[in-house]
Each structure stands twice: as structure tokens, then as C-alpha cells.
Design a protein around this motif. Structure first.
Motif, PDB file in Angstrom:
ATOM      1  N   ALA A 205     -12.681 -14.499  -4.862  1.00  0.00           N
ATOM      2  CA  ALA A 205     -11.938 -14.509  -6.126  1.00  0.00           C
ATOM      3  C   ALA A 205     -10.444 -14.316  -5.900  1.00  0.00           C
ATOM      4  N   LEU A 206     -10.066 -13.477  -4.943  1.00  0.00           N
ATOM      5  CA  LEU A 206      -8.651 -13.269  -4.647  1.00  0.00           C
ATOM      6  C   LEU A 206      -7.987 -14.543  -4.136  1.00  0.00           C
ATOM      7  N   GLN A 207      -8.703 -15.311  -3.356  1.00  0.00           N
ATOM      8  CA  GLN A 207      -8.139 -16.540  -2.812  1.00  0.00           C
ATOM      9  C   GLN A 207      -8.011 -17.631  -3.862  1.00  0.00           C
ATOM     10  N   ASN A 208      -8.668 -17.467  -5.005  1.00  0.00           N
ATOM     11  CA  ASN A 208      -8.565 -18.448  -6.089  1.00  0.00           C
ATOM     12  C   ASN A 208      -7.469 -18.113  -7.102  1.00  0.00           C
ATOM     13  N   ILE A 209      -6.794 -16.991  -6.922  1.00  0.00           N
ATOM     14  CA  ILE A 209      -5.699 -16.646  -7.836  1.00  0.00           C
ATOM     15  C   ILE A 209      -4.485 -17.504  -7.496  1.00  0.00           C
ATOM     16  N   PRO A 210      -3.915 -18.222  -8.450  1.00  0.00           N
ATOM     17  CA  PRO A 210      -2.754 -19.077  -8.156  1.00  0.00           C
ATOM     18  C   PRO A 210      -1.559 -18.268  -7.670  1.00  0.00           C
ATOM     19  N   PRO A 211      -0.922 -18.656  -6.591  1.00  0.00           N
ATOM     20  CA  PRO A 211       0.266 -17.923  -6.107  1.00  0.00           C
ATOM     21  C   PRO A 211       1.426 -17.955  -7.096  1.00  0.00           C
ATOM     22  N   GLU A 212       1.429 -18.956  -7.999  1.00  0.00           N
ATOM     23  CA  GLU A 212       2.517 -19.045  -8.963  1.00  0.00           C
ATOM     24  C   GLU A 212       2.568 -17.829  -9.880  1.00  0.00           C
ATOM     25  N   LEU A 213       1.432 -17.192 -10.111  1.00  0.00           N
ATOM     26  CA  LEU A 213       1.431 -16.002 -10.960  1.00  0.00           C
ATOM     27  C   LEU A 213       2.228 -14.867 -10.332  1.00  0.00           C
ATOM     28  N   TYR A 214       2.077 -14.686  -9.027  1.00  0.00           N
ATOM     29  CA  TYR A 214       2.826 -13.635  -8.350  1.00  0.00           C
ATOM     30  C   TYR A 214       4.316 -13.984  -8.271  1.00  0.00           C
ATOM     31  N   GLU A 215       4.619 -15.267  -8.107  1.00  0.00           N
ATOM     32  CA  GLU A 215       6.018 -15.682  -8.078  1.00  0.00           C
ATOM     33  C   GLU A 215       6.677 -15.455  -9.431  1.00  0.00           C
ATOM     34  N   ALA A 216       5.966 -15.791 -10.502  1.00  0.00           N
ATOM     35  CA  ALA A 216       6.515 -15.562 -11.844  1.00  0.00           C
ATOM     36  C   ALA A 216       6.682 -14.073 -12.121  1.00  0.00           C
ATOM     37  N   ALA A 217       5.733 -13.269 -11.645  1.00  0.00           N
ATOM     38  CA  ALA A 217       5.844 -11.825 -11.848  1.00  0.00           C
ATOM     39  C   ALA A 217       7.029 -11.251 -11.088  1.00  0.00           C
ATOM     40  N   ALA A 218       7.294 -11.770  -9.881  1.00  0.00           N
ATOM     41  CA  ALA A 218       8.442 -11.293  -9.109  1.00  0.00           C
ATOM     42  C   ALA A 218       9.755 -11.661  -9.795  1.00  0.00           C
ATOM     43  N   ILE A 219       9.796 -12.847 -10.398  1.00  0.00           N
ATOM     44  CA  ILE A 219      11.008 -13.260 -11.117  1.00  0.00           C
ATOM     45  C   ILE A 219      11.237 -12.372 -12.336  1.00  0.00           C
ATOM     46  N   ASP A 220      10.138 -11.984 -12.997  1.00  0.00           N
ATOM     47  CA  ASP A 220      10.248 -11.128 -14.180  1.00  0.00           C
ATOM     48  C   ASP A 220      10.531  -9.675 -13.838  1.00  0.00           C
ATOM     49  N   GLY A 221      10.558  -9.337 -12.562  1.00  0.00           N
ATOM     50  CA  GLY A 221      10.917  -7.984 -12.160  1.00  0.00           C
ATOM     51  C   GLY A 221       9.756  -7.078 -11.833  1.00  0.00           C
ATOM     52  N   ALA A 222       8.527  -7.633 -11.745  1.00  0.00           N
ATOM     53  CA  ALA A 222       7.376  -6.803 -11.398  1.00  0.00           C
ATOM     54  C   ALA A 222       7.451  -6.406  -9.930  1.00  0.00           C
ATOM     55  N   LYS A 223       7.230  -5.148  -9.668  1.00  0.00           N
ATOM     56  CA  LYS A 223       7.286  -4.654  -8.308  1.00  0.00           C
ATOM     57  C   LYS A 223       5.963  -4.922  -7.592  1.00  0.00           C
ATOM     58  N   PRO A 224       6.012  -5.356  -6.340  1.00  0.00           N
ATOM     59  CA  PRO A 224       4.767  -5.570  -5.592  1.00  0.00           C
ATOM     60  C   PRO A 224       4.050  -4.250  -5.365  1.00  0.00           C
ATOM     61  N   GLY A 225       2.762  -4.287  -5.499  1.00  0.00           N
ATOM     62  CA  GLY A 225       1.985  -3.069  -5.343  1.00  0.00           C
ATOM     63  C   GLY A 225       1.156  -2.806  -6.575  1.00  0.00           C
ATOM     64  N   TRP A 226       1.302  -1.601  -7.158  1.00  0.00           N
ATOM     65  CA  TRP A 226       0.464  -1.216  -8.269  1.00  0.00           C
ATOM     66  C   TRP A 226       0.693  -2.071  -9.510  1.00  0.00           C
ATOM     67  N   GLN A 227       1.948  -2.387  -9.842  1.00  0.00           N
ATOM     68  CA  GLN A 227       2.205  -3.203 -11.032  1.00  0.00           C
ATOM     69  C   GLN A 227       1.594  -4.596 -10.904  1.00  0.00           C
ATOM     70  N   THR A 228       1.776  -5.205  -9.749  1.00  0.00           N
ATOM     71  CA  THR A 228       1.200  -6.535  -9.542  1.00  0.00           C
ATOM     72  C   THR A 228      -0.317  -6.493  -9.581  1.00  0.00           C
ATOM     73  N   PHE A 229      -0.896  -5.450  -8.977  1.00  0.00           N
ATOM     74  CA  PHE A 229      -2.359  -5.330  -8.970  1.00  0.00           C
ATOM     75  C   PHE A 229      -2.896  -5.099 -10.382  1.00  0.00           C
ATOM     76  N   ARG A 230      -2.217  -4.259 -11.153  1.00  0.00           N
ATOM     77  CA  ARG A 230      -2.729  -3.899 -12.468  1.00  0.00           C
ATOM     78  C   ARG A 230      -2.610  -5.035 -13.472  1.00  0.00           C
ATOM     79  N   TYR A 231      -1.492  -5.738 -13.455  1.00  0.00           N
ATOM     80  CA  TYR A 231      -1.239  -6.727 -14.506  1.00  0.00           C
ATOM     81  C   TYR A 231      -1.569  -8.161 -14.099  1.00  0.00           C
TER      82      TYR A 231
END
Length: 320
Positions: A205-231
Motif C-alpha cells: 500500500a505504501l508503494q501505491n501512494i503517489p509521490p506527488e502527494l508528498y511533493e505537494a505537502a512539502a510545497i505547502d509547508g508540511a514537515k517530513p515526519g509526523w505531519q506527513t505521516f498523519r495527514y
């Protein structure tokens, strides 16, 4: 017919290829192929799963002692007798507590292993195989290793040897219900056997998550780690978590092999399946009460599964 080229030379026109004639009959239809390949599995599923389930439900309303072809209808008397059996009800309560502990523990451990393996840059296949390998081990063999080698009550056991280095006396892990050290043996054994399988499900399931979601979250200011995991990560694993929790709850109430081999000579910590086994296949051979107990256990698994899914919020649609 003939055609004229640019040089004025006439050439015969190529004959048009006639369209392929469709195959007629059952052998050329997809319906025939579907039933040809699935019918053996459907027959086996019906004979070995659905028919026994239906027959067990039918037997639960009849007096069926020493026979599986009853004739006397007793209604819900078998259910009432099973609910009055203190051994059966105590096992249901005990394993409800066991499921409430082992299900979230296994879920958290398998998800943690999947996250660690997924972040590896090298030797990912090696660690994936190492964590998954215990799944192929027999429950009986693993229970005997835990009982006779790791958690042996004598001083030569691995755990007692390690504790002896710190001056701790030998512990009878499986011989005394007070304190209930046997739960530590059973829980560690079950975690070792099951965590690798559910880790593979989470890893897929982790390998099926689109990488674009993490890129968009980084642009919006989400910190890698707990915030990325939670949201991001955890909501994307909602469907997989639903399936994992369902399988874990069913497996917790159906535990038999390790309990039977670890606690065969004791009177505590006996799972519901052992009580059903003693009722239906023991000296009494009361198939009616045994079938009623199986139906009660099935309903309890269903109730606990629905309640746990509702409490944890898995399987819900996205709020709009």
C-alpha cells in the motif's frame, strides 16, 4: 480489378482480407471459459465452507448428541446452555481482552516495519524477506521453540539465562497463572509469526501512494515526519488498515495451535476453540451445543470487528 500506378503500369488490386469469423458455441465464449476455470474452486468452496457453515447453523437448533443428523428441535436451548457454561464465557471474555491488545499491537508493529523497509535505500529485498520469513513457520513448531528453548522455566532457557545475568531468579513462564507470565510468551510468539505478513500488505500500500502527494505537502509547508505521516500516509492506508484489522480480529479469536501447545496441561488461558472442541468432539460429543458456541463466537467476532472499525474510523469515506 486493376489499378494504375504513377508509372502507368497496371497492377491487380490486392484482395481484401476477409474478416475473421467469430467462433460460435460455448467453447468460444468467455462465459464458458470463466465457469471452466472457476467451477472447481466454487465446488470446493461450497462443499468445504458453505455447506459446513449452513449445517452447523442448522445443528445449533437441534439436540445432536453423538449424531450429526438430529430430529428433535430445541430452539435456542443450545445457545442458552453454552452461555451458562462458565468455561466458555470466561474464554470469550479472556480472548476479547487478548484481541483488544494483540490487534492494535500487531497493527502498529507491522506498519512500523513497513515504513522502515520502505525508506531503505539498499538491501530492501533482503530485509523484506527476513521479516516475512517467520510467516512460513508452523505455529506448532514455533510454539515448541518458545516453550522449550526461549521461555523454558528452567535456568537453561534463553530468557531465564539473560535475566540471570542481572540477578533475577528463574521464572516459571507457563506454569503459574499468577502473575500471568504466559501472556508474554503467547503475545511475543504471535507478534513474531504475524507481523511480517501484514508488513507486506502495508508495504504494498505504501508503494501505491503517489509521490506527488508528498511533493505537494512539502510545497505547502508540511514537515517530513509526523505531519506527513498523519495527514498523508495514514489516510492513504485506510483501506489496507481496514483489511488488516479485520484479519487480525478473526485470527485472534481463532487462535488454537499456539495455545494448545503452550497451555495443553493447564486450566487457564484456554481459547474458545478449545472449549468448542471439547464440547463437540470430547466425551459428550454434543454437536448441537458445539455448533451453537461456534455461532456465538462468529457473532462476537462480527460485533467486535464493527465496533473496532467504527472507533478507529477505518473504512469511512472522506468527509466532504
Amino acid at each position: 480489378m486493376s489499378t494504375t500506378t504513377t508509372r502507368g503500369v497496371e497492377r491487380p488490386a490486392s484482395a481484401k482480407a476477409s474478416p475473421a469469423r467469430p467462433r460460435r458455441g460455448l467453447r468460444g465464449s468467455s462465459t464458458f471459459n470463466f465457469w471452466l476455470f472457476t467451477s472447481p474452486f466454487l465446488i470446493g468452496l461450497t462443499v468445504f465452507v458453505y455447506v459446513p457453515i449452513g449445517w452447523s447453523l442448522w445443528l445449533s437448533f437441534f439436540e445432536a448428541r453423538f449424531t450429526v443428523t438430529p430430529s428433535k428441535f430445541v430452539g435456542f436451548d443450545n445457545y442458552w446452555q453454552m452461555l451458562q457454561d462458565s468455561k466458555f464465557t470466561d474464554s470469550l471474555v479472556t480472548f476479547t481482552v487478548f484481541a483488544a491488545f494483540i490487534v492494535p499491537t500487531t497493527w502498529a508493529l507491522s506498519l512500523s516495519l513497513a515504513l522502515l523497509v520502505n525508506r531503505l535505500r539498499f538491501m530492501k529485498a533482503f530485509f523484506r524477506s527476513v521479516f516475512f520469513l517467520p510467516t512460513a513457520c508452523s505455529y506448532v513448531a514455533a510454539a515448541l521453540i518458545w516453550k522449550m528453548s526461549i521461555f523454558s522455566g528452567v535456568r537453561f532457557g534463553l530468557m531465564n539465562t539473560v535475566l540471570g545475568w542481572f540477578g533475577v531468579e528463574n521464572i516459571a513462564w507457563l506454569a503459574n497463572p499468577d502473575p500471568p507470565w504466559y501472556w508474554l510468551v503467547i503475545v511475543t510468539l504471535r507478534l513474531w509469526l504475524q507481523a511480517g505478513f501484514y508488513m507486506i500488505l502495508f508495504l504494498a500500500a505504501l508503494q501505491n501512494i503517489p509521490p506527488e502527494l508528498y511533493e505537494a505537502a512539502a510545497i505547502d509547508g508540511a514537515k517530513p515526519g509526523w505531519q506527513t505521516f498523519r495527514y498523508i500516509t495514514l489516510p492513504q492506508l485506510r483501506a489496507t488498515s481496514t483489511a488488516v484489522i479485520l484479519l487480525l480480529v478473526i485470527a485472534a479469536y481463532q487462535a488454537f495451535d499456539e495455545f494448545y501447545n503452550l497451555l495443553a496441561k493447564t486450566t487457564w488461558g484456554r481459547p474458545p476453540l478449545v472449549e468448542l472442541y471439547n464440547t463437540a468432539l470430547g466425551e459428550s460429543q454434543d454437536y448441537g451445543e458445539g455448533s451453537a458456541g461456534a455461532v456465538i463466537l462468529t457473532l462476537l467476532i462480527l460485533i467486535v470487528t464493527l465496533a473496532q472499525g467504527r472507533f478507529l474510523g477505518f473504512g469511512r469515506g472522506d468527509d466532504k
